[in-house]
Scaffold this motif. Sequence first.
Motif, PDB file in Angstrom:
ATOM      1  N   ALA A  43      -8.316  -3.018   8.176  1.00 60.37           N
ATOM      2  CA  ALA A  43      -7.842  -3.709   6.970  1.00 60.37           C
ATOM      3  C   ALA A  43      -7.808  -2.756   5.776  1.00 60.37           C
ATOM      4  CB  ALA A  43      -8.714  -4.929   6.682  1.00 60.37           C
ATOM      5  N   TYR A  44      -8.828  -1.894   5.650  1.00 57.54           N
ATOM      6  CA  TYR A  44      -8.803  -0.896   4.568  1.00 57.54           C
ATOM      7  C   TYR A  44      -7.606   0.030   4.727  1.00 57.54           C
ATOM      8  CZ  TYR A  44     -13.374  -1.989   2.529  1.00 57.54           C
ATOM      9  OH  TYR A  44     -14.422  -2.601   1.891  1.00 57.54           O
ATOM     10  N   GLU A  45      -7.335   0.457   5.950  1.00 59.51           N
ATOM     11  CA  GLU A  45      -6.197   1.349   6.187  1.00 59.51           C
ATOM     12  C   GLU A  45      -4.879   0.681   5.805  1.00 59.51           C
ATOM     13  OE1 GLU A  45      -6.907   2.445  10.257  1.00 59.51           O
ATOM     14  OE2 GLU A  45      -8.655   3.634   9.684  1.00 59.51           O
ATOM     15  N   GLU A  46      -4.759  -0.606   6.083  1.00 56.82           N
ATOM     16  CA  GLU A  46      -3.551  -1.341   5.688  1.00 56.82           C
ATOM     17  C   GLU A  46      -3.448  -1.409   4.167  1.00 56.82           C
ATOM     18  OE1 GLU A  46       0.034  -3.112   6.388  1.00 56.82           O
ATOM     19  OE2 GLU A  46      -1.301  -2.321   7.926  1.00 56.82           O
ATOM     20  N   ALA A  47      -4.563  -1.674   3.494  1.00 56.29           N
ATOM     21  CA  ALA A  47      -4.571  -1.718   2.026  1.00 56.29           C
ATOM     22  C   ALA A  47      -4.184  -0.362   1.446  1.00 56.29           C
ATOM     23  CB  ALA A  47      -5.951  -2.153   1.517  1.00 56.29           C
ATOM     24  N   ILE A  48      -4.723   0.695   2.025  1.00 52.49           N
ATOM     25  CA  ILE A  48      -4.410   2.060   1.565  1.00 52.49           C
ATOM     26  C   ILE A  48      -2.913   2.331   1.716  1.00 52.49           C
ATOM     27  CG2 ILE A  48      -4.718   4.506   2.135  1.00 52.49           C
ATOM     28  CD1 ILE A  48      -7.695   3.651   2.900  1.00 52.49           C
ATOM     29  N   ALA A  49      -2.350   1.941   2.841  1.00 54.18           N
ATOM     30  CA  ALA A  49      -0.923   2.187   3.095  1.00 54.18           C
ATOM     31  C   ALA A  49      -0.029   1.427   2.126  1.00 54.18           C
ATOM     32  CB  ALA A  49      -0.587   1.796   4.536  1.00 54.18           C
ATOM     33  N   LEU A  50      -0.469   0.256   1.693  1.00 56.20           N
ATOM     34  CA  LEU A  50       0.366  -0.577   0.824  1.00 56.20           C
ATOM     35  C   LEU A  50       0.180  -0.305  -0.668  1.00 56.20           C
ATOM     36  CD1 LEU A  50      -0.008  -3.988   2.696  1.00 56.20           C
ATOM     37  CD2 LEU A  50       2.072  -2.604   2.500  1.00 56.20           C
ATOM     38  N   THR A  51      -0.904   0.337  -1.037  1.00 55.48           N
ATOM     39  CA  THR A  51      -1.215   0.540  -2.449  1.00 55.48           C
ATOM     40  C   THR A  51      -0.336   1.635  -3.054  1.00 55.48           C
ATOM     41  OG1 THR A  51      -3.384  -0.270  -2.994  1.00 55.48           O
ATOM     42  CG2 THR A  51      -3.010   1.932  -3.520  1.00 55.48           C
ATOM     43  N   ARG A  52       0.164   1.384  -4.239  1.00 50.67           N
ATOM     44  CA  ARG A  52       0.983   2.376  -4.947  1.00 50.67           C
ATOM     45  C   ARG A  52       0.174   3.102  -6.016  1.00 50.67           C
ATOM     46  NH1 ARG A  52       5.913  -1.729  -5.481  1.00 50.67           N
ATOM     47  NH2 ARG A  52       6.834  -1.378  -3.442  1.00 50.67           N
ATOM     48  N   ASN A  53      -0.953   2.533  -6.392  1.00 45.87           N
ATOM     49  CA  ASN A  53      -1.780   3.090  -7.453  1.00 45.87           C
ATOM     50  C   ASN A  53      -2.733   4.136  -6.866  1.00 45.87           C
ATOM     51  OD1 ASN A  53      -4.379   3.154  -9.050  1.00 45.87           O
ATOM     52  ND2 ASN A  53      -3.075   2.021 -10.470  1.00 45.87           N
ATOM     53  N   ALA A  54      -2.650   5.363  -7.350  1.00 42.08           N
ATOM     54  CA  ALA A  54      -3.451   6.461  -6.797  1.00 42.08           C
ATOM     55  C   ALA A  54      -4.952   6.224  -6.962  1.00 42.08           C
ATOM     56  CB  ALA A  54      -3.049   7.781  -7.461  1.00 42.08           C
ATOM     57  N   THR A  55      -5.359   5.675  -8.088  1.00 43.66           N
ATOM     58  CA  THR A  55      -6.778   5.419  -8.313  1.00 43.66           C
ATOM     59  C   THR A  55      -7.299   4.364  -7.348  1.00 43.66           C
ATOM     60  OG1 THR A  55      -6.524   6.017 -10.634  1.00 43.66           O
ATOM     61  CG2 THR A  55      -8.491   4.762 -10.049  1.00 43.66           C
ATOM     62  N   GLU A  56      -6.538   3.294  -7.157  1.00 40.05           N
ATOM     63  CA  GLU A  56      -6.933   2.271  -6.187  1.00 40.05           C
ATOM     64  C   GLU A  56      -6.966   2.850  -4.778  1.00 40.05           C
ATOM     65  OE1 GLU A  56      -4.169  -0.960  -6.641  1.00 40.05           O
ATOM     66  OE2 GLU A  56      -5.344  -1.878  -8.237  1.00 40.05           O
ATOM     67  N   ARG A  57      -5.972   3.666  -4.453  1.00 34.39           N
ATOM     68  CA  ARG A  57      -5.914   4.273  -3.117  1.00 34.39           C
ATOM     69  C   ARG A  57      -7.137   5.160  -2.878  1.00 34.39           C
ATOM     70  NH1 ARG A  57      -0.965   4.975  -3.004  1.00 34.39           N
ATOM     71  NH2 ARG A  57      -0.865   6.871  -4.221  1.00 34.39           N
ATOM     72  N   ASP A  58      -7.532   5.944  -3.882  1.00 31.94           N
ATOM     73  CA  ASP A  58      -8.716   6.802  -3.746  1.00 31.94           C
ATOM     74  C   ASP A  58      -9.979   5.973  -3.542  1.00 31.94           C
ATOM     75  OD1 ASP A  58      -7.121   9.033  -4.046  1.00 31.94           O
ATOM     76  OD2 ASP A  58      -7.657   9.353  -6.148  1.00 31.94           O
ATOM     77  N   PHE A  59     -10.103   4.889  -4.303  1.00 32.21           N
ATOM     78  CA  PHE A  59     -11.255   3.997  -4.142  1.00 32.21           C
ATOM     79  C   PHE A  59     -11.286   3.407  -2.733  1.00 32.21           C
ATOM     80  CE2 PHE A  59     -12.887  -0.341  -4.081  1.00 32.21           C
ATOM     81  CZ  PHE A  59     -14.206  -0.104  -4.443  1.00 32.21           C
ATOM     82  N   LEU A  60     -10.146   2.919  -2.278  1.00 31.28           N
ATOM     83  CA  LEU A  60     -10.065   2.325  -0.947  1.00 31.28           C
ATOM     84  C   LEU A  60     -10.378   3.359   0.141  1.00 31.28           C
ATOM     85  CD1 LEU A  60      -6.934   0.078  -1.476  1.00 31.28           C
ATOM     86  CD2 LEU A  60      -9.270  -0.734  -1.070  1.00 31.28           C
ATOM     87  N   ARG A  61      -9.912   4.571  -0.042  1.00 28.40           N
ATOM     88  CA  ARG A  61     -10.215   5.637   0.934  1.00 28.40           C
ATOM     89  C   ARG A  61     -11.707   5.924   0.995  1.00 28.40           C
ATOM     90  NH1 ARG A  61      -5.154   9.228  -0.690  1.00 28.40           N
ATOM     91  NH2 ARG A  61      -3.699   8.476   0.875  1.00 28.40           N
ATOM     92  N   ARG A  62     -12.332   6.023  -0.179  1.00 37.52           N
ATOM     93  CA  ARG A  62     -13.788   6.267  -0.208  1.00 37.52           C
ATOM     94  C   ARG A  62     -14.546   5.123   0.449  1.00 37.52           C
ATOM     95  NH1 ARG A  62     -12.520   7.677  -5.404  1.00 37.52           N
ATOM     96  NH2 ARG A  62     -13.550   5.819  -6.232  1.00 37.52           N
ATOM     97  N   THR A  63     -14.110   3.905   0.150  1.00 36.80           N
ATOM     98  CA  THR A  63     -14.775   2.742   0.735  1.00 36.80           C
ATOM     99  C   THR A  63     -14.573   2.717   2.240  1.00 36.80           C
ATOM    100  OG1 THR A  63     -14.360   1.558  -1.336  1.00 36.80           O
ATOM    101  CG2 THR A  63     -15.023   0.247   0.535  1.00 36.80           C
ATOM    102  N   ARG A  64     -13.375   3.033   2.685  1.00 35.16           N
ATOM    103  CA  ARG A  64     -13.085   3.107   4.129  1.00 35.16           C
ATOM    104  C   ARG A  64     -13.941   4.181   4.789  1.00 35.16           C
ATOM    105  NH1 ARG A  64     -13.291   4.381   8.492  1.00 35.16           N
ATOM    106  NH2 ARG A  64     -11.705   4.544  10.091  1.00 35.16           N
TER     107      ARG A  64
END
Length: 119
Positions: free
Chosen positions: A94-115
């Motif tokens: 689910a995190y990987e799906e969120a990362i793939a769909l996110t356009r915001n770099a800051t959100e993507r970085d947060f999601l990657r760290r959390t993943r």
Amino acid sequence: MYQIQAAINAVHSDAPTAALTDWWQILALYDRLLALTPNPVVALNRAVAVAEVDGPEVALVLVDGLDLGGYHLFHAVRADLLRCLGRTAEAARAYEEAIALTRNATERDFLRRTRQALD
């Protein structure tokens, strides 16, 4: 509608920490907002409050009933609920799906760290 959104924001702002947030009040406000504007994004936000009041398992049932597959925050919320339930493999997907769909770099970085923290 805007007054209810402002009230939700005020309850969040009044709490010094997330743990001290009055989640019962936020849930009641989301119930009102959902009655006025019944849409899946409001329902997703309400599910976050449900998770705090009734637990992640109850909230996950609500989230899984929403048609928001193209919305990155749907997958981020779902991932967090799965993580809380100890379902790490599903949370990772689910995190990987969120990362793939996110356009915001800051959100993507947060999601990657959390993943990555799941490993």
